[in-house]
Enzyme design. Structure first.
Site, PDB file in Angstrom:
ATOM      1  CE  LYS A  44      -1.888   1.401   4.140  1.00 32.35           C
ATOM      2  NZ  LYS A  44      -1.358   2.928   4.618  1.00 32.35           N
ATOM      3  CG  ASN A  45       2.308   2.767   3.564  1.00 32.93           C
ATOM      4  OD1 ASN A  45       1.240   3.178   3.331  1.00 32.93           O
ATOM      5  ND2 ASN A  45       2.692   2.516   4.848  1.00 32.93           N
ATOM      6  NE  ARG A 122      -1.362  12.226   8.124  1.00 35.94           N
ATOM      7  CZ  ARG A 122      -1.314  13.558   8.283  1.00 35.94           C
ATOM      8  NH1 ARG A 122      -1.892  14.362   8.886  1.00 35.94           N
ATOM      9  NH2 ARG A 122       0.146  14.143   8.074  1.00 35.94           N
ATOM     10  CB  CYS A 146      -4.663  10.888  11.546  1.00 34.54           C
ATOM     11  SG  CYS A 146      -3.112   9.915  11.705  1.00 34.54           S
ATOM     12  NE  ARG A 151       0.708  10.373  10.251  1.00 34.01           N
ATOM     13  CZ  ARG A 151       0.458   9.728   9.284  1.00 34.01           C
ATOM     14  NH1 ARG A 151      -0.827   8.805   9.601  1.00 34.01           N
ATOM     15  NH2 ARG A 151       1.185   8.976   8.341  1.00 34.01           N
ATOM     16  N   PRO A 152       2.244  16.896  11.340  1.00 32.25           N
ATOM     17  CG  PRO A 152       3.942  17.900  12.088  1.00 32.25           C
ATOM     18  CD  PRO A 152       3.216  16.706  12.383  1.00 32.25           C
ATOM     19  CB  VAL A 153       2.306  18.525   5.744  1.00 34.61           C
ATOM     20  CG1 VAL A 153       1.588  17.118   5.755  1.00 34.61           C
ATOM     21  CG2 VAL A 153       1.298  19.657   5.724  1.00 34.61           C
ATOM     22  CG  ASP A 154       7.037  20.862   9.624  1.00 33.71           C
ATOM     23  OD1 ASP A 154       6.469  19.725   9.686  1.00 33.71           O
ATOM     24  OD2 ASP A 154       7.943  20.829  10.453  1.00 33.71           O
ATOM     25  CG  LEU A 155       9.624  17.930   8.062  1.00 35.56           C
ATOM     26  CD1 LEU A 155       9.992  16.570   8.548  1.00 35.56           C
ATOM     27  CD2 LEU A 155      10.434  19.076   8.578  1.00 35.56           C
ATOM     28  CG  ASP A 335       3.811   1.573   9.345  1.00 34.93           C
ATOM     29  OD1 ASP A 335       3.438   2.298  10.087  1.00 34.93           O
ATOM     30  OD2 ASP A 335       3.915   1.900   8.196  1.00 34.93           O
ATOM     31  CB  ILE A 357       7.797   6.999  14.165  1.00 31.80           C
ATOM     32  CG1 ILE A 357       8.901   6.066  14.154  1.00 31.80           C
ATOM     33  CG2 ILE A 357       7.337   7.768  13.098  1.00 31.80           C
ATOM     34  CD1 ILE A 357      10.236   6.594  13.581  1.00 31.80           C
ATOM     35  NE  ARG A 427      -7.304   4.355   5.553  1.00 31.55           N
ATOM     36  CZ  ARG A 427      -6.954   5.366   5.893  1.00 31.55           C
ATOM     37  NH1 ARG A 427      -7.396   5.845   7.100  1.00 31.55           N
ATOM     38  NH2 ARG A 427      -6.042   6.073   5.506  1.00 31.55           N
TER      39      ARG A 427
HETATM   40  C1  EPZ Z   1       4.502   7.032   6.055  1.00 26.27           C
HETATM   41  O1  EPZ Z   1       3.641   7.920   6.682  1.00 26.27           O
HETATM   42  C2  EPZ Z   1       3.683   5.667   5.937  1.00 26.27           C
HETATM   43  N1  EPZ Z   1       2.430   6.039   5.212  1.00 26.27           N
HETATM   44  C3  EPZ Z   1       2.921   5.490   7.436  1.00 26.27           C
HETATM   45  O2  EPZ Z   1       2.172   4.324   7.485  1.00 26.27           O
HETATM   46  C4  EPZ Z   1       4.317   4.907   8.320  1.00 26.27           C
HETATM   47  O3  EPZ Z   1       3.966   4.870   9.718  1.00 26.27           O
HETATM   48  C5  EPZ Z   1       5.359   6.368   8.265  1.00 26.27           C
HETATM   49  O4  EPZ Z   1       5.769   6.634   7.007  1.00 26.27           O
HETATM   50  C6  EPZ Z   1       6.744   6.140   8.992  1.00 26.27           C
HETATM   51  O5  EPZ Z   1       7.237   4.983   8.643  1.00 26.27           O
HETATM   52  C7  EPZ Z   1       2.277   6.074   3.959  1.00 26.27           C
HETATM   53  O6  EPZ Z   1       3.693   5.764   3.498  1.00 26.27           O
HETATM   54  C8  EPZ Z   1       1.345   6.206   3.132  1.00 26.27           C
HETATM   55  P1  EPZ Z   1       6.558  10.346   8.083  1.00 26.27           P
HETATM   56  P2  EPZ Z   1       4.203   9.447   6.448  1.00 26.27           P
HETATM   57  O7  EPZ Z   1       6.492  11.444   7.340  1.00 26.27           O
HETATM   58  O8  EPZ Z   1       4.952   9.614   5.255  1.00 26.27           O
HETATM   59  C9  EPZ Z   1       6.832  13.691  11.435  1.00 26.27           C
HETATM   60  C10 EPZ Z   1       0.600   2.871   7.838  1.00 26.27           C
HETATM   61  O9  EPZ Z   1      -0.121   2.304   9.003  1.00 26.27           O
HETATM   62  N2  EPZ Z   1       6.716  14.717  10.466  1.00 26.27           N
HETATM   63  O10 EPZ Z   1       7.663   9.610   7.776  1.00 26.27           O
HETATM   64  O11 EPZ Z   1       3.316  10.447   6.899  1.00 26.27           O
HETATM   65  C11 EPZ Z   1       5.527  12.956  11.630  1.00 26.27           C
HETATM   66  O12 EPZ Z   1       4.702  13.545  12.355  1.00 26.27           O
HETATM   67  C12 EPZ Z   1       1.111   4.084   8.030  1.00 26.27           C
HETATM   68  O13 EPZ Z   1       0.369   2.303   6.933  1.00 26.27           O
HETATM   69  C13 EPZ Z   1       6.727  16.027  10.795  1.00 26.27           C
HETATM   70  O14 EPZ Z   1       7.163  16.371  11.676  1.00 26.27           O
HETATM   71  O15 EPZ Z   1       5.390   9.460   7.845  1.00 26.27           O
HETATM   72  C14 EPZ Z   1       6.031  11.710  12.211  1.00 26.27           C
HETATM   73  O16 EPZ Z   1       6.116  11.893  13.764  1.00 26.27           O
HETATM   74  C15 EPZ Z   1       0.386   5.048   9.120  1.00 26.27           C
HETATM   75  N3  EPZ Z   1       6.680  16.896   9.431  1.00 26.27           N
HETATM   76  C16 EPZ Z   1       7.517  11.580  11.627  1.00 26.27           C
HETATM   77  O17 EPZ Z   1       7.785  12.898  11.152  1.00 26.27           O
HETATM   78  C17 EPZ Z   1       6.385  16.493   8.302  1.00 26.27           C
HETATM   79  O18 EPZ Z   1       6.582  17.487   7.455  1.00 26.27           O
HETATM   80  C18 EPZ Z   1       7.643  10.602  10.314  1.00 26.27           C
HETATM   81  O19 EPZ Z   1       6.324  10.633   9.644  1.00 26.27           O
HETATM   82  C19 EPZ Z   1       6.217  15.140   8.186  1.00 26.27           C
HETATM   83  C20 EPZ Z   1       6.482  14.323   8.936  1.00 26.27           C
END
Ligand code: EPZ
Length: 454
Positions: A44-45, A122, A146, A151-155, A335, A357, A427
């Site tokens: 999926k991911n 998301r 969520c 889960r911010p998207v600032d990066l 995960d 995480i 999902r």
């Molecule tokens: C991906 O989410 C996966 N989703 C998640 O899978 C997985 O848990 C996660 O990576 C970590 O491995 C998909 O691939 C669709 P991140 P993603 O950005 O990309 C913080 C599942 O069960 N962060 O690596 O959203 C964030 O809040 C799921 O299948 C910021 O602070 O994860 C988190 O604490 C759920 N700012 C950490 O970084 C940002 O702009 C890692 O998040 C982005 C992230």
């Protein structure tokens, strides 16, 4: 058609409507040892960012080995409203027999990703980079928090700014503009983000000049995306390391690409084998992809070996408590944290499970406790003291991996467990009841009479 512009054939349409029931339950009679083979689906991911990559070219991107999951349908709906033509049909290629999804973004007709679709999933934010790279603008709803964290998207946004995009936040929407096109740049991630790395790699593939991403995510799903982009004509070095270099192209072309196997699905079934004292071969996944889990399982006394077709997991000797800390790849995946904790609830001795995480990823704990588990949470760590047995109970969870951890608990528990809110499972786990049932689990999907005419 489902009213969104997405075309499905009859079988897929049935899948579309029938799998998404919010009232289904999974009922499990615990205590059966699993034995047999489980085919592992496409990830999926990996599939979600690959689908978004179709926005980068006017040609057709054909994705093979795509899993049948609710999230895939949700993203198809979003892409269709951006103007992507989507067709699904039977396909067999290079040993992959999964159905193919054909995505053609001949023309991007709409650069807005609306709140109603983004809030459902998301990962929708992954259209941001490709849209702004291809069209010079995008308006994408902020996804919001969520169940597992803020889960911010600032990066994602800072990275796009490093490629020259102007970003404003307006009424809950990210407004991104790059009228003259994106320009290559250097971005150092302050912390590892899978999604932000994927968004930036896609954006950089159509930016002018070279982009360097430092402290990039190394997850196999990022590597899969880079491989697909290379097949589309992108120049990318360093995928799988923490520094990725992308030399932007004027255009990318279509290709046919098989989605990598789902390491989280494989890891979940590996734990299912271990928790039932079973013996299962996971077909289609490589041991290297689940190495961190395999190491933990070995420490817990579970045999994990590579086979010609995949990985064999044999838990017949019982399990011993072992500590786990979640980390970005190649560390132990967040995960699989809930699933591993479930295994530890019936281990001999205690284990400490630390989640680094996400800040709120222990929602399975109260439900596991209702089944007789002995778990104490302190901040980001859970101390799990193994008990002799779990007891079946009606349970529910608020996210995908927490839900599947309850299925695993049900497989090991004495008596009947009913997992509610099955839509979380749908999902991310394709035909979970069939896959486990084929290995001897007493598991069924229960559909209340009111939904029986679907
Ligand atoms: C991906 O989410 C996966 N989703 C998640 O899978 C997985 O848990 C996660 O990576 C970590 O491995 C998909 O691939 C669709 P991140 P993603 O950005 O990309 C913080 C599942 O069960 N962060 O690596 O959203 C964030 O809040 C799921 O299948 C910021 O602070 O994860 C988190 O604490 C759920 N700012 C950490 O970084 C940002 O702009 C890692 O998040 C982005 C992230």
């Amino acid at each position: 058609m489902d009213g969104t512009g997405v075309r499905y054939n009859d079988e897929q349409y049935h899948f579309q409507v029938s799998r998404l029931s919010t009232v289904d339950k999974i009922r499990i009679q615990g205590g059966r040892r699993l034995s047999g083979r489980i085919p592992i689906s496409g990830a999926k991911n990996a599939a979600l960012p690959l689908m978004c990559a179709s926005l980068l070219t006017e040609d057709t991107l054909t994705l093979v080995n795509l899993p049948h999951l609710a999230d895939i349908s949700t993203l198809a709906t979003l892409l269709a409203q951006h103007g992507v033509e989507i067709g699904m049909d039977g396909h067999a290629s290079g040993g992959h027999t999964g159905r193919a999804l054909k995505l053609t973004a001949g023309e991007i007709t709409n650069t807005t990703a609306p709140y109603d679709l983004v809030r459902k999933m998301r990962a929708s934010v992954l259209v941001l980079g490709p849209l702004v790279a291809r069209t010079g603008k995008a308006r994408v709803s902020l996804p919001g928090g969520c169940a597992i964290g803020a889960r911010p998207v600032d990066l994602h946004l800072k990275g796009l700014q490093a490629l020259g995009a102007e970003i404003d936040l307006q009424q809950g929407y990210i407004e991104a503009r790059a009228p003259g096109g994106l320009k290559g740049g250097r971005y150092v991630f302050p912390s590892v983000s899978v999604g932000a790395t994927e968004n930036l790699v896609m954006a950089a593939a159509l930016a002018e000049g070279e982009t360097v991403l430092v402290n990039a995510a190394r997850e196999p799903e990022v590597v899969d995306l880079c491989r697909c982009l290379k097949a589309m004509g992108a120049e990318i070095d360093g995928a799988g390391s923490d520094t990725i270099r992308i030399h932007g192209q004027k255009n990318l072309a279509g290709t046919t690409y098989p989605v990598v196997a789902d390491r989280i699905e494989a890891g979940t079934y590996a734990i299912a084998a271990a928790i039932t004292g079973g013996d299962v071969e996971l077909v289609g996944v490589k041991l290297a992809m689940i190495e961190a889990l395999a190491k933990q399982l070995a420490e817990a006394g579970v045999a994990v070996t590579a086979t010609a077709e995949g990985v064999r997991v044999s838990g017949s000797n019982g399990v011993i408590g072992t500590d786990v800390i979640t980390e970005p790849y190649p560390g132990f995946p967040t995960d699989l944290q809930a699933q591993f904790m479930t295994l530890m609830t019936v281990a001999e001795g205690a284990s400490m499970i630390t989640e680094t995480i996400f800040e709120n990823r222990f929602m399975h704990v109260p439900e596991l406790s209702r089944m007789g588990a002995n778990i104490t949470v302190h901040q980001s760590s859970a101390l799990v003291r193994g008990v002799k047995k779990l007891n079946g109970a009606p349970v529910m969870a608020t996210d995908l991996r927490a839900s599947v951890s309850l299925v695993l608990a049900g497989l090991a528990a004495e008596g009947v467990t009913e997992v509610n809110r099955v839509y979380h499972l749908d999902r991310g786990y394709e035909r979970i009841e069939e896959k486990l049932g084929a290995c001897g689990a007493a598991i069924e999907r229960v559909r209340p009479a009111v939904a029986a005419d679907e």
